[in-house]
Design a protein around this motif. Structure first.
Motif, PDB file in Angstrom:
ATOM      1  N   MET A   1      -9.764 -11.697  46.666  1.00 27.88           N
ATOM      2  CA  MET A   1     -10.513 -12.703  45.905  1.00 27.88           C
ATOM      3  C   MET A   1     -10.848 -12.138  44.536  1.00 27.88           C
ATOM      4  SD  MET A   1     -14.253 -14.362  46.752  1.00 27.88           S
ATOM      5  CE  MET A   1     -15.081 -15.384  45.532  1.00 27.88           C
ATOM      6  N   ARG A   2     -10.481 -12.845  43.473  1.00 27.51           N
ATOM      7  CA  ARG A   2     -10.772 -12.414  42.117  1.00 27.51           C
ATOM      8  C   ARG A   2     -12.183 -12.863  41.748  1.00 27.51           C
ATOM      9  NH1 ARG A   2      -7.703 -10.657  37.869  1.00 27.51           N
ATOM     10  NH2 ARG A   2      -6.614  -9.610  39.576  1.00 27.51           N
TER      11      ARG A   2
ATOM     12  N   HIS B   1     -21.417  -6.177  41.894  1.00 27.19           N
ATOM     13  CA  HIS B   1     -20.646  -7.385  41.604  1.00 27.19           C
ATOM     14  C   HIS B   1     -21.486  -8.494  40.987  1.00 27.19           C
ATOM     15  CE1 HIS B   1     -18.011  -5.898  45.131  1.00 27.19           C
ATOM     16  NE2 HIS B   1     -17.333  -5.711  44.014  1.00 27.19           N
TER      17      HIS B   1
ATOM     18  N   LYS C   1     -11.534  -7.522  50.915  1.00 27.10           N
ATOM     19  CA  LYS C   1     -11.682  -8.238  52.174  1.00 27.10           C
ATOM     20  C   LYS C   1     -12.295  -7.330  53.231  1.00 27.10           C
ATOM     21  CE  LYS C   1      -9.026 -11.008  55.500  1.00 27.10           C
ATOM     22  NZ  LYS C   1      -7.692 -11.559  55.820  1.00 27.10           N
TER      23      LYS C   1
ATOM     24  N   ASP D   1     -13.004  -8.496  38.404  1.00 27.12           N
ATOM     25  CA  ASP D   1     -13.011  -7.593  39.543  1.00 27.12           C
ATOM     26  C   ASP D   1     -12.486  -8.293  40.785  1.00 27.12           C
ATOM     27  OD1 ASP D   1     -14.121  -5.615  38.008  1.00 27.12           O
ATOM     28  OD2 ASP D   1     -16.188  -6.093  38.570  1.00 27.12           O
ATOM     29  N   ASP D   2     -11.831  -7.515  41.626  1.00 25.35           N
ATOM     30  CA  ASP D   2     -11.363  -8.033  42.903  1.00 25.35           C
ATOM     31  C   ASP D   2     -12.353  -7.663  43.990  1.00 25.35           C
ATOM     32  OD1 ASP D   2      -8.961  -9.304  42.212  1.00 25.35           O
ATOM     33  OD2 ASP D   2      -7.945  -7.376  42.063  1.00 25.35           O
TER      34      ASP D   2
END
Length: 273
Positions: free
Chosen positions: A1-2, A54, A11, A7-8
């Motif tokens: 998921m971007r 994040h 999972k 940033d990614d």
């Protein structure tokens, strides 16, 4: 998921264990289900780690922007329940939090899927590890519906929630059972065995034990097996309502709870009662 800013998100390796659908019987039997520790994002049917790094500390930017913080005390902690309520296309950020001076105990009601649900209850010095779901406007309406707002639960502003991430200052809401909590002996509630706490002052019951106690109090502790009882209750709203009515003498209302009632008016809750 971007993620916002490029940033990614990573999972969660065992995400399937948190998202595997449960049977109708297990919706009651396995309540309140498993939840990851720490933060996570449910997005497009998958789970991703969410760390404080994040998150934007500007409330007008980032994944939490425009969302309402809702404390999850029972099944709403669990990704499988969020997925059921909001669907595979939903994105729901979830952050870790502690609830102070309350325990999570069995409520004096029988849910529409025949679980004995839970609610917060004042308990001085007790600390519960929970999480906060950040809901957009449509998700909040859906959550109100599934909580049977105004009949089964009230929408409240919580006063003793401590975020474990550094987050913008904003109210944290939640749901409180209108019927009160189940007297599980000597005028005392019982905590959920599945939700560990620090400084618990009450006895604990598993979901099966709570359901057994409920059946005893409501005088429906007959020769039906628990799966048979669950299936019949799920299919018969009148029978559920009769049990809830029989539980009223065994309900304990909180005194001076650390939350404030919020007025919400909404239609369409009948399917969730």
């Amino acid at each position: 998921m971007r993620f916002h800013g490029g940033d990614d998100l990573v999972k969660i390796a065992d995400s399937a264990s948190f998202l595997t659908p449960v049977s109708e019987i297990d919706r009651a039997h396995k309540y309140p289900y498993h939840a990851p520790s720490g933060g996570f994002v449910l997005s497009n049917g998958d789970l991703f780690h969410l760390d404080e790094s994040h998150l934007s500390h500007d409330h007008k930017d980032g994944i939490l922007a425009g969302r309402t913080a809702v404390l999850s005390v029972g099944s709403n902690r669990a990704p499988v329940q969020l997925l059921r309520k909001f669907g595979v296309r939903a994105t729901v950020p979830v952050t870790p939090a502690r609830l102070h001076d309350c325990d999570i105990v069995h409520a004096a009601i029988l849910g529409y899927y025949a679980a004995v649900p839970c609610t917060a209850f004042p308990s001085s010095g007790t600390i519960v590890q929970l999480n906060v779901a950040w809901l957009d406007d449509d998700q909040l309406i859906q959550m109100h519906l599934t909580e049977g707002i105004g009949v089964a639960y009230d929408f409240v502003e919580m006063q003793t929630v401590e975020h474990q991430f550094k987050l913008p200052i904003a109210p944290v809401f939640g749901y409180a059972a209108r019927a009160g909590v189940l007297d599980c002996g000597d005028g005392m509630p019982a905590g959920l065995a599945a939700i560990p706490v620090v400084g618990r002052q009450f006895a604990t019951l598993t979901q099966d034990q709570a359901a057994t106690k409920l059946r005893q109090l409501a005088k429906v502790d007959d020769d039906r097996t628990m799966p048979q009882f669950i299936a019949e209750m799920q299919a018969d709203k009148a029978a559920r309502d009769a049990i809830i009515d029989r539980l009223r003498p065994f309900a304990i209302q909180p005194q001076n709870p650390p939350w404030q009632l919020q007025v919400v008016q909404i239609d369409g809750i009948d399917a969730y009662l």
